[in-house]
Write a protein that holds these residues in place. Sequence first.
Motif, PDB file in Angstrom:
ATOM      1  N   ILE A 187      -0.510  -3.931  25.206  1.00 34.19           N
ATOM      2  CA  ILE A 187      -1.171  -4.104  26.506  1.00 34.19           C
ATOM      3  C   ILE A 187      -2.671  -3.895  26.360  1.00 34.19           C
ATOM      4  O   ILE A 187      -3.474  -4.680  26.880  1.00 34.19           O
ATOM      5  N   LEU A 188      -3.072  -2.850  25.637  1.00 32.82           N
ATOM      6  CA  LEU A 188      -4.507  -2.604  25.436  1.00 32.82           C
ATOM      7  C   LEU A 188      -5.172  -3.777  24.723  1.00 32.82           C
ATOM      8  O   LEU A 188      -6.294  -4.167  25.061  1.00 32.82           O
ATOM      9  N   GLU A 189      -4.495  -4.351  23.755  1.00 32.63           N
ATOM     10  CA  GLU A 189      -5.043  -5.491  23.022  1.00 32.63           C
ATOM     11  C   GLU A 189      -5.308  -6.662  23.970  1.00 32.63           C
ATOM     12  O   GLU A 189      -6.348  -7.309  23.903  1.00 32.63           O
TER      13      GLU A 189
ATOM     14  N   ARG B  41      -9.348  -8.066  25.725  1.00 34.12           N
ATOM     15  CA  ARG B  41      -9.889  -9.427  25.562  1.00 34.12           C
ATOM     16  C   ARG B  41     -10.869  -9.780  26.685  1.00 34.12           C
ATOM     17  O   ARG B  41     -11.761 -10.593  26.484  1.00 34.12           O
ATOM     18  N   ALA B  42     -10.663  -9.181  27.859  1.00 33.39           N
ATOM     19  CA  ALA B  42     -11.558  -9.403  29.000  1.00 33.39           C
ATOM     20  C   ALA B  42     -11.800  -8.050  29.664  1.00 33.39           C
ATOM     21  O   ALA B  42     -11.179  -7.726  30.671  1.00 33.39           O
TER      22      ALA B  42
ATOM     23  N   GLY C  47      -1.190  -2.432  42.045  1.00 34.18           N
ATOM     24  CA  GLY C  47      -0.775  -3.503  41.151  1.00 34.18           C
ATOM     25  C   GLY C  47      -1.863  -4.093  40.279  1.00 34.18           C
ATOM     26  O   GLY C  47      -1.618  -5.036  39.534  1.00 34.18           O
ATOM     27  N   LYS C  48      -3.083  -3.558  40.320  1.00 37.05           N
ATOM     28  CA  LYS C  48      -4.196  -4.092  39.527  1.00 37.05           C
ATOM     29  C   LYS C  48      -4.783  -2.980  38.663  1.00 37.05           C
ATOM     30  O   LYS C  48      -5.097  -1.902  39.149  1.00 37.05           O
ATOM     31  N   TYR C  49      -4.948  -3.284  37.386  1.00 36.25           N
ATOM     32  CA  TYR C  49      -5.408  -2.300  36.407  1.00 36.25           C
ATOM     33  C   TYR C  49      -6.565  -2.866  35.594  1.00 36.25           C
ATOM     34  O   TYR C  49      -6.687  -4.073  35.426  1.00 36.25           O
TER      35      TYR C  49
END
Length: 143
Positions: A7-9, A13-14, A54-56
Amino acid sequence: MGRAEQILEIVRRAPGRTWSSGEVSVHLNCAPTLVNGVMREMVRKGQLVRVEPGKYCLPSRFGRGPSLPVVTPAPATPGERELVLAALRKIGHPVPGSSLAPRLARRGLSRTRVGEVAAELCRDQALTRHDDGKYALPHWRVL
């Protein structure tokens, strides 16, 4: 590589973007509910920041994410405390909060409020929470 590292990868990316568990799950080709649980745990560990439901996103370069208001729950009333304890006594065995909340929703306590009251009862040692997440009265044995 574990799920959190994957997930971190993806999120790195953005770095300025917010991500939902659904968006990340598409990249990982797995269920959004699985990703959502991992992302919530990552927030608890400080690896991600929840910017809205729901947003991280990643924490900022200063080690802090966007400021969100800190909401301190109101102390439980004696009636709320007794509702939670009475429900556990009636059930008669350790139960997860997800099983306790629907019973108490009929009595007017929201799922969130049940969690807040149960947490307060645990702090006061009137309730215990086992390693498997189940709530129990202190005198019940762990099997």
